[in-house]
Design a protein around this motif. Structure first.
Motif, PDB file in Angstrom:
ATOM      1  N   GLU A 143     -38.526   3.596 -19.867  1.00 47.68           N
ATOM      2  CA  GLU A 143     -37.127   3.262 -20.148  1.00 47.68           C
ATOM      3  C   GLU A 143     -36.933   1.761 -20.302  1.00 47.68           C
ATOM      4  N   ILE A 144     -37.598   0.988 -19.464  1.00 48.50           N
ATOM      5  CA  ILE A 144     -37.415  -0.460 -19.469  1.00 48.50           C
ATOM      6  C   ILE A 144     -38.247  -1.126 -20.555  1.00 48.50           C
ATOM      7  N   LEU A 145     -39.442  -0.599 -20.810  1.00 49.53           N
ATOM      8  CA  LEU A 145     -40.326  -1.162 -21.832  1.00 49.53           C
ATOM      9  C   LEU A 145     -40.658  -0.076 -22.848  1.00 49.53           C
ATOM     10  N   PRO A 146     -39.734   0.222 -23.772  1.00 49.54           N
ATOM     11  CA  PRO A 146     -39.980   1.292 -24.754  1.00 49.54           C
ATOM     12  C   PRO A 146     -41.272   1.043 -25.538  1.00 49.54           C
ATOM     13  N   GLY A 147     -42.009   2.125 -25.746  1.00 50.61           N
ATOM     14  CA  GLY A 147     -43.257   2.014 -26.485  1.00 50.61           C
ATOM     15  C   GLY A 147     -44.476   1.812 -25.604  1.00 50.61           C
ATOM     16  N   SER A 148     -44.267   1.523 -24.333  1.00 48.59           N
ATOM     17  CA  SER A 148     -45.399   1.358 -23.415  1.00 48.59           C
ATOM     18  C   SER A 148     -45.446   2.555 -22.466  1.00 48.59           C
ATOM     19  N   GLU A 149     -46.629   2.958 -22.089  1.00 44.74           N
ATOM     20  CA  GLU A 149     -46.798   4.113 -21.214  1.00 44.74           C
ATOM     21  C   GLU A 149     -47.781   3.789 -20.085  1.00 44.74           C
ATOM     22  N   THR A 192     -41.920   9.087 -11.499  1.00 39.69           N
ATOM     23  CA  THR A 192     -40.726   8.250 -11.480  1.00 39.69           C
ATOM     24  C   THR A 192     -41.025   6.862 -12.029  1.00 39.69           C
ATOM     25  N   LEU A 193     -42.141   6.274 -11.597  1.00 43.03           N
ATOM     26  CA  LEU A 193     -42.509   4.947 -12.082  1.00 43.03           C
ATOM     27  C   LEU A 193     -42.848   4.982 -13.572  1.00 43.03           C
ATOM     28  N   ALA A 194     -43.542   6.021 -14.011  1.00 43.79           N
ATOM     29  CA  ALA A 194     -43.881   6.129 -15.435  1.00 43.79           C
ATOM     30  C   ALA A 194     -42.621   6.270 -16.290  1.00 43.79           C
ATOM     31  N   HIS A 195     -41.668   7.083 -15.840  1.00 46.67           N
ATOM     32  CA  HIS A 195     -40.407   7.238 -16.561  1.00 46.67           C
ATOM     33  C   HIS A 195     -39.641   5.924 -16.600  1.00 46.67           C
ATOM     34  N   LEU A 196     -39.587   5.245 -15.473  1.00 46.81           N
ATOM     35  CA  LEU A 196     -38.881   3.974 -15.401  1.00 46.81           C
ATOM     36  C   LEU A 196     -39.526   2.937 -16.310  1.00 46.81           C
ATOM     37  N   TRP A 197     -40.840   2.911 -16.326  1.00 46.37           N
ATOM     38  CA  TRP A 197     -41.574   1.973 -17.174  1.00 46.37           C
ATOM     39  C   TRP A 197     -41.244   2.217 -18.652  1.00 46.37           C
TER      40      TRP A 197
END
Length: 310
Positions: free
Chosen positions: A203-209, A196-201
């Motif tokens: 969505e909010i910061l495209p290009g970062s994983e 969930t946190l990885a997906h949210l990250w």
């Protein structure tokens, strides 16, 4: 006439939207490529004197003024960004939990009977003498009812209320992402939260994983190295165990298995650390290691270790 309109006034402009000439376009503005060929203009609400300026680049007003004139503060670019970011984050979580993990969002009541929990509860008076509702600290009983009732995967953005003294990390009301699942083990919960946190990250910061799985640390290791069960991994100073060095055998053959740093919570500068540490080690050389009313600080111990090159 428009030149005399006060800032933040509401106007109605009618006209034809057209592209600006190529040499007049402003790439720093969202609407920098277009302009309006005005046909008519009218005032809807003329602004008075503003308590503070809210245009981009203006100095930020003091917090008391911002809270008093919240309607102006909400117009600031930073506040607009924060509110829209929160909205995007909430929608991303909802989509993931409902479409990918099969959760059901259920809104639970905020007026309930008083239940014994960790913090005091806010009470809401009713029209029946001597009877009150309580604002829930968390929807604990409601979600347990849902599990028993067959809703095996539930979530909501729950409002929680706790009548506690204010601190830096506490406030009377807050919102939390509340989750509950039936027939799941620890690994399943950890995986769900991480994804969930990885997906949210993303969505909010495209290009970062985010790298999964997250670093996991046993409780005792966290307490031994950082002195906290929620360690700050960006802080390089860890508690260094100097027990073997600190053991001092007295003439009575009693072993001192711990030691303290004089005013350790205040000893943070290099000069003070060097002064205090030198004094303590002189006392150790004499076989005396008794210091009263002092404080043990892990960061200071680490600096002791580095400076003294033990």
């Amino acid at each position: 006439e428009l030149n005399d309109v006060p800032l933040e006034s509401v106007v109605c402009v009618e006209g034809k939207v057209q592209l600006r000439p190529a040499n007049m376009r402003n790439e720093d503005m969202k609407t920098g490529d277009i302009e309006i060929n005005v046909v008519s203009c009218s005032f809807i609400n003329k602004a008075g004197n503003l308590a503070f300026q809210i245009s981009s680049g203006s100095p930020m007003a003091v917090e008391t003024s911002r809270l008093e004139h919240r309607y102006l503060d909400l117009r600031r670019e930073e506040m607009q960004f924060n509110l829209r970011l929160r909205s995007r984050a909430a929608m991303a979580v909802r989509r993931l939990l409902t479409q990918h993990f099969g959760f059901v969002e259920v809104e639970t009541p905020t007026l309930f009977k008083q239940t014994p929990e960790g913090a005091r509860e806010f009470l809401v008076q009713t029209r029946q003498k001597g009877k009150f509702y309580a604002l829930p600290q968390s929807p604990q009983q409601f979600k347990q009812m849902l599990m028993v009732g067959g809703i095996d995967r539930y979530f909501q953005f729950a409002r929680c209320y706790r009548d506690e003294d204010l601190r830096s990390d506490r406030q009377p009301e807050f919102t939390q992402l509340d989750l509950e699942m039936s027939f799941v083990d620890q690994g399943g919960i950890l995986t769900l939260v991480e994804e969930t946190l990885a997906h949210l990250w993303g969505e909010i910061l495209p290009g970062s994983e985010l790298t999964l799985p997250f670093l996991r640390m046993p409780y005792m290791e966290a307490m031994d190295k950082y002195g906290s069960d929620k360690p700050d991994m960006t802080f390089g100073w860890m508690i260094d165990d100097l027990t073997d060095i600190a053991v001092v055998k007295q003439p009575s053959h009693k072993v001192l298995c711990s030691f303290v740093v004089r005013s350790g919570s205040k000893v943070m500068t290099d000069s003070l650390v060097e002064k205090e540490v030198t004094g303590i080690f002189k006392e150790w050389e004499l076989g005396i290691a008794e210091l009263n009313d002092e404080t043990l600080v892990g960061t200071t111990l680490y600096r002791m270790h580095e400076q003294m090159k033990l």
